[in-house]
Scaffold this motif. Sequence first.
Motif, PDB file in Angstrom:
ATOM      1  N   TYR A 230       0.820  -1.213   0.000  1.00 39.13           N
ATOM      2  CA  TYR A 230       0.000   0.000   0.000  1.00 39.13           C
ATOM      3  C   TYR A 230       0.858   1.270   0.000  1.00 39.13           C
ATOM      4  O   TYR A 230       0.422   2.332  -0.455  1.00 39.13           O
ATOM      5  N   ARG A 231       2.090   1.163   0.495  1.00 32.87           N
ATOM      6  CA  ARG A 231       2.957   2.339   0.585  1.00 32.87           C
ATOM      7  C   ARG A 231       3.398   2.839  -0.783  1.00 32.87           C
ATOM      8  O   ARG A 231       3.802   4.003  -0.930  1.00 32.87           O
ATOM      9  N   THR A 232       3.295   1.983  -1.784  1.00 33.66           N
ATOM     10  CA  THR A 232       3.666   2.396  -3.151  1.00 33.66           C
ATOM     11  C   THR A 232       2.486   3.008  -3.892  1.00 33.66           C
ATOM     12  O   THR A 232       2.644   3.504  -5.012  1.00 33.66           O
ATOM     13  N   GLY A 233       1.295   2.957  -3.287  1.00 33.05           N
ATOM     14  CA  GLY A 233       0.107   3.510  -3.925  1.00 33.05           C
ATOM     15  C   GLY A 233      -0.467   2.566  -4.972  1.00 33.05           C
ATOM     16  O   GLY A 233       0.039   1.470  -5.203  1.00 33.05           O
ATOM     17  N   TYR A 234      -1.561   2.993  -5.613  1.00 29.31           N
ATOM     18  CA  TYR A 234      -2.219   2.172  -6.629  1.00 29.31           C
ATOM     19  C   TYR A 234      -3.093   3.072  -7.494  1.00 29.31           C
ATOM     20  O   TYR A 234      -3.452   4.190  -7.108  1.00 29.31           O
TER      21      TYR A 234
END
Length: 266
Positions: A230-234
Amino acid sequence: MQALVIVAHGSHLNPDSSTPTYDHADTIRAVGAFDEVKTGFWKEEPSLREVLRTVESEDVYVVPFFVSEGYFTEEVIPRELRLEGWDVGDWESDGTSADYATYTAADTGQRVHYCGPVGTHDSMTDVIVRRAESITGDPDVGEGFGLAVVGHGTERNENSAKAIEYHAERVRESGRFDEVQALYMDEEPEVDDVADYFESEDVVVVPLFVADGYHTQEDIPEDVGLTDDYRTGYDVPATVDGHRIWYAGAVGTEPLMADVILERAR
């Protein structure tokens, strides 16, 4: 004088947990429907135990900013507010139909109209649909789309699943979306397998949570397959197993929630 008190869980770990509660309180305060609008929390200040002492009005409407009837709405909040003679049977609820019951607060003497949680109010169905409209940018979204209403789910509280299925069924009966499915984090059918439950190429995923926290910002995006971390986003939408997934985030952050709170008090 009449006061509205919105009570919520809050969090010592996530400062954003209380943001929707404050935002909706500000919206209602600006409308001027009540002489006072206050907020109280289980895990933040002012505490549930002290919040009535911040209210000058003798007539108080308490609305729980919770998704379902259960431990907090049936035990914790009435106990902390010291509602004399509290009996969950006074709600005459089947698990999704709590309305209100009136009591005296033992330590302040105020008359408290204790309402059912916002999550089971009929107008919450409209908020779920509004979330789908907001995330897709299409006020007419529905045709060609599937809708997943996602809840936590737990074997400890059957009412948790009842609230999710209740609204999923109401949307399903409206015929607006091609497919509607209730999914859960901790029980079957699980949100991890969201793509398996839909034939529609486009699926809107709406978590029935009152605030964005680690479940909605971390767990669900990873469980659904939007991202490995989730820390890399989507991306929204993101492609998962041949479906375009439109992830809407917590329903409680939708501005229309302020209307649901007012409807509870009304």
